[in-house]
Motif scaffolding. Structure first.
Motif, PDB file in Angstrom:
ATOM      1  N   THR A  54       0.840  -1.203   0.000  1.00 26.49           N
ATOM      2  CA  THR A  54       0.000   0.000   0.000  1.00 26.49           C
ATOM      3  C   THR A  54       0.870   1.247   0.000  1.00 26.49           C
ATOM      4  O   THR A  54       0.588   2.211  -0.727  1.00 26.49           O
ATOM      5  N   PHE A  55       1.946   1.233   0.777  1.00 26.18           N
ATOM      6  CA  PHE A  55       2.845   2.381   0.822  1.00 26.18           C
ATOM      7  C   PHE A  55       3.455   2.632  -0.560  1.00 26.18           C
ATOM      8  O   PHE A  55       3.531   3.777  -1.010  1.00 26.18           O
ATOM      9  N   ALA A  56       3.857   1.575  -1.247  1.00 26.22           N
ATOM     10  CA  ALA A  56       4.430   1.721  -2.593  1.00 26.22           C
ATOM     11  C   ALA A  56       3.406   2.316  -3.555  1.00 26.22           C
ATOM     12  O   ALA A  56       3.742   3.163  -4.389  1.00 26.22           O
ATOM     13  N   ARG A  57       2.156   1.905  -3.441  1.00 27.44           N
ATOM     14  CA  ARG A  57       1.096   2.454  -4.306  1.00 27.44           C
ATOM     15  C   ARG A  57       0.852   3.931  -4.010  1.00 27.44           C
ATOM     16  O   ARG A  57       0.681   4.737  -4.922  1.00 27.44           O
ATOM     17  N   ILE A  58       0.823   4.281  -2.742  1.00 25.48           N
ATOM     18  CA  ILE A  58       0.638   5.683  -2.350  1.00 25.48           C
ATOM     19  C   ILE A  58       1.796   6.519  -2.891  1.00 25.48           C
ATOM     20  O   ILE A  58       1.589   7.577  -3.486  1.00 25.48           O
ATOM     21  N   LEU A  59       3.020   6.028  -2.704  1.00 26.91           N
ATOM     22  CA  LEU A  59       4.194   6.753  -3.156  1.00 26.91           C
ATOM     23  C   LEU A  59       4.179   6.928  -4.669  1.00 26.91           C
ATOM     24  O   LEU A  59       4.500   8.006  -5.182  1.00 26.91           O
ATOM     25  N   ARG A  60       3.773   5.897  -5.397  1.00 29.72           N
ATOM     26  CA  ARG A  60       3.667   5.989  -6.863  1.00 29.72           C
ATOM     27  C   ARG A  60       2.689   7.100  -7.257  1.00 29.72           C
ATOM     28  O   ARG A  60       2.978   7.928  -8.114  1.00 29.72           O
ATOM     29  N   ASP A  61       1.524   7.135  -6.608  1.00 28.92           N
ATOM     30  CA  ASP A  61       0.529   8.166  -6.912  1.00 28.92           C
ATOM     31  C   ASP A  61       1.054   9.563  -6.598  1.00 28.92           C
ATOM     32  O   ASP A  61       0.855  10.497  -7.370  1.00 28.92           O
ATOM     33  N   VAL A  62       1.729   9.694  -5.470  1.00 29.40           N
ATOM     34  CA  VAL A  62       2.272  10.996  -5.070  1.00 29.40           C
ATOM     35  C   VAL A  62       3.339  11.460  -6.056  1.00 29.40           C
ATOM     36  O   VAL A  62       3.356  12.624  -6.467  1.00 29.40           O
ATOM     37  N   MET A  63       4.202  10.549  -6.471  1.00 27.39           N
ATOM     38  CA  MET A  63       5.312  10.933  -7.345  1.00 27.39           C
ATOM     39  C   MET A  63       4.855  11.279  -8.770  1.00 27.39           C
ATOM     40  O   MET A  63       5.592  11.940  -9.495  1.00 27.39           O
ATOM     41  N   THR A  64       3.662  10.873  -9.156  1.00 29.74           N
ATOM     42  CA  THR A  64       3.168  11.197 -10.496  1.00 29.74           C
ATOM     43  C   THR A  64       2.144  12.335 -10.484  1.00 29.74           C
ATOM     44  O   THR A  64       1.641  12.713 -11.536  1.00 29.74           O
ATOM     45  N   ASP A  65       1.856  12.888  -9.330  1.00 30.21           N
ATOM     46  CA  ASP A  65       0.864  13.956  -9.188  1.00 30.21           C
ATOM     47  C   ASP A  65       1.581  15.309  -9.170  1.00 30.21           C
ATOM     48  O   ASP A  65       2.484  15.532  -8.364  1.00 30.21           O
ATOM     49  N   THR A  66       1.172  16.215 -10.048  1.00 33.37           N
ATOM     50  CA  THR A  66       1.829  17.524 -10.141  1.00 33.37           C
ATOM     51  C   THR A  66       1.671  18.379  -8.880  1.00 33.37           C
ATOM     52  O   THR A  66       2.411  19.337  -8.689  1.00 33.37           O
ATOM     53  N   ALA A  67       0.727  18.038  -8.002  1.00 30.93           N
ATOM     54  CA  ALA A  67       0.566  18.792  -6.749  1.00 30.93           C
ATOM     55  C   ALA A  67       1.813  18.707  -5.873  1.00 30.93           C
ATOM     56  O   ALA A  67       2.038  19.561  -5.020  1.00 30.93           O
ATOM     57  N   PHE A  68       2.640  17.672  -6.110  1.00 38.39           N
ATOM     58  CA  PHE A  68       3.817  17.450  -5.279  1.00 38.39           C
ATOM     59  C   PHE A  68       5.124  17.796  -5.989  1.00 38.39           C
ATOM     60  O   PHE A  68       6.199  17.430  -5.535  1.00 38.39           O
ATOM     61  N   ALA A  69       5.007  18.519  -7.106  1.00 36.39           N
ATOM     62  CA  ALA A  69       6.195  18.879  -7.897  1.00 36.39           C
ATOM     63  C   ALA A  69       6.999  19.965  -7.191  1.00 36.39           C
ATOM     64  O   ALA A  69       6.540  20.607  -6.247  1.00 36.39           O
ATOM     65  N   ARG A  70       8.204  20.182  -7.701  1.00 35.55           N
ATOM     66  CA  ARG A  70       9.050  21.241  -7.161  1.00 35.55           C
ATOM     67  C   ARG A  70       8.286  22.550  -7.176  1.00 35.55           C
ATOM     68  O   ARG A  70       7.498  22.757  -8.059  1.00 35.55           O
ATOM     69  N   PRO A  71       8.475  23.384  -6.201  1.00 32.78           N
ATOM     70  CA  PRO A  71       9.574  23.435  -5.245  1.00 32.78           C
ATOM     71  C   PRO A  71       9.364  22.529  -4.018  1.00 32.78           C
ATOM     72  O   PRO A  71      10.204  22.508  -3.139  1.00 32.78           O
ATOM     73  N   LEU A  72       8.252  21.787  -3.956  1.00 30.25           N
ATOM     74  CA  LEU A  72       8.041  20.873  -2.836  1.00 30.25           C
ATOM     75  C   LEU A  72       8.941  19.647  -2.994  1.00 30.25           C
ATOM     76  O   LEU A  72       9.361  19.314  -4.094  1.00 30.25           O
ATOM     77  N   GLN A  73       9.180  18.985  -1.896  1.00 30.47           N
ATOM     78  CA  GLN A  73       9.978  17.766  -1.909  1.00 30.47           C
ATOM     79  C   GLN A  73       9.255  16.744  -1.032  1.00 30.47           C
ATOM     80  O   GLN A  73       8.843  17.059   0.086  1.00 30.47           O
TER      81      GLN A  73
END
Length: 91
Positions: free
Chosen positions: A19-38
């Motif tokens: 589940t954590f891997a799935r959440i992380l995958r979704d977060v990493m492909t969502d532009t809401a979490f793009a730079r300048p955020l980390q």
């Protein structure tokens, strides 16, 4: 003068590795979490809950708060109970 990063930290109690891997995958492909955020991730380990932290510079606080709301939506999609959230500057 150097500004230090702040972070909104989510503790995800009871989340398994898949589940954590799935959440992380979704977060990493969502532009809401793009730079300048980390996004900083700590996977679940025996005796330790998973953690996700949205790190940001003080000037990016508004974007971080919006990303925090988006992360809550992602977590709800997977039925994840948020154990705690720590937002800097809030009591």
């Amino acid at each position: 003068m150097t500004s230090s990063r702040q972070g909104i930290a989510f503790t995800l109690d009871g989340v398994d590795e898949l589940t954590f891997a799935r959440i992380l995958r979704d977060v990493m492909t969502d532009t809401a979490f793009a730079r300048p955020l980390q996004v900083q991730a700590q996977e679940p380990r025996p005796g330790h809950s998973a953690r996700l932290t949205l790190a940001f510079l003080p000037g990016d606080r508004a974007a971080a708060v919006q990303a925090m709301q988006r992360l809550k939506t992602v977590l709800l999609r997977y039925g994840v109970q948020i154990d705690s959230v720590h937002v800097p500057g809030e009591a």
